[in-house]
Design a protein around this motif. Structure first.
Motif, PDB file in Angstrom:
ATOM      1  N   ASN A 110      34.662  13.792  23.456  1.00 33.59           N
ATOM      2  CA  ASN A 110      35.736  14.669  23.002  1.00 33.59           C
ATOM      3  C   ASN A 110      36.470  15.314  24.168  1.00 33.59           C
ATOM      4  O   ASN A 110      36.261  16.485  24.475  1.00 33.59           O
ATOM      5  N   SER A 163      40.306  15.502  17.288  1.00 34.51           N
ATOM      6  CA  SER A 163      40.001  16.717  16.536  1.00 34.51           C
ATOM      7  C   SER A 163      40.813  17.910  17.044  1.00 34.51           C
ATOM      8  O   SER A 163      41.376  17.873  18.140  1.00 34.51           O
ATOM      9  N   ILE A 174      40.003  21.975  17.495  1.00 39.26           N
ATOM     10  CA  ILE A 174      38.898  22.919  17.497  1.00 39.26           C
ATOM     11  C   ILE A 174      39.433  24.294  17.867  1.00 39.26           C
ATOM     12  O   ILE A 174      40.215  24.440  18.802  1.00 39.26           O
ATOM     13  N   LEU A 226      35.706  23.627  13.636  1.00 38.50           N
ATOM     14  CA  LEU A 226      36.459  22.386  13.542  1.00 38.50           C
ATOM     15  C   LEU A 226      37.510  22.548  12.453  1.00 38.50           C
ATOM     16  O   LEU A 226      37.179  22.751  11.296  1.00 38.50           O
ATOM     17  N   GLN A 283      39.721  16.831  11.834  1.00 36.74           N
ATOM     18  CA  GLN A 283      39.095  15.691  12.485  1.00 36.74           C
ATOM     19  C   GLN A 283      39.750  14.424  11.971  1.00 36.74           C
ATOM     20  O   GLN A 283      39.978  14.283  10.771  1.00 36.74           O
TER      21      GLN A 283
END
Length: 194
Positions: free
Chosen positions: A53, A72, A74, A83, A86
């Motif tokens: 990530n 994603s 965040i 989160l 996603q």
């Protein structure tokens, strides 16, 4: 290093291939004085983030920090990560831009071309494009989103296509900026147009 963001005018957030790094004012001053620092990932990113990530985009909304990653979005609220989005797509969705509306809507663009509108745990796909070059605020509740060959206008959280830029001769679009005089600048691999 993929991105750098200054949220408070003193410290720096750095997006790396391994995750986020935070440099407080003391560490920023050391770097300015030529010191070489060993860095460590911020907080418990290793426990929260996917090992792949990468942090590609960092921004803030008030005191909350947002990390756009490889697949994603965040949020860090000062104590914990959450989160918000996603990717569910088979293709890789690198986050390219994050913008916030006055109505607590988050506009998210990805390099694979999907563009999302995120509000209160609801995610809508704005449009499926080949590539998203960016998004910028024009005025309160009014944004422009740049795609590979189209320009979208978002007013009061409602998107609509306003130009087919390919028909105007624009190609290889890379980014968009709305300046203080409300001019729209569009960059390509070779020129900047307004």
């Amino acid at each position: 290093i993929h991105s750098v963001h200054c949220a408070d005018g003193k410290s720096l957030w750095i997006g790396t291939a391994s995750g986020p790094v935070f440099l407080d004012k003391t560490l920023v001053d050391k770097v300015k004085n030529g010191d070489v620092l060993k860095y460590k990932l911020f907080g418990n990113w290793q426990n929260f983030g996917d090992p792949g990530n990468q942090v590609l985009k960092i921004t803030n909304n008030n005191s909350d920090i947002y990390f756009g990653t490889r697949g994603s979005l965040i949020k860090y609220d000062g104590t914990q990560y959450s989160l918000l989005w996603q990717s569910r797509e088979a293709r890789l969705e690198d986050v390219s831009e994050i913008e916030f509306s006055e109505n607590n809507v988050i506009y998210l663009t990805t390099r694979s071309g999907f563009n999302y509108e995120i509000s209160e745990s609801k995610v809508d796909t704005l449009d499926e494009l080949i590539f998203s070059g960016g998004i910028d605020r024009f005025s309160e509740g009014h944004y422009y989103l740049l795609a590979i060959d189209k320009l979208f206008e978002i007013k009061n959280d409602n998107p609509k296509q306003v130009y087919d830029l390919a028909l105007k001769g624009y190609e290889n679009l890379t980014d968009i900026l709305v300046d203080k005089e409300k001019n729209i600048w569009i960059s390509t691999l070779s020129l900047i147009h307004i």
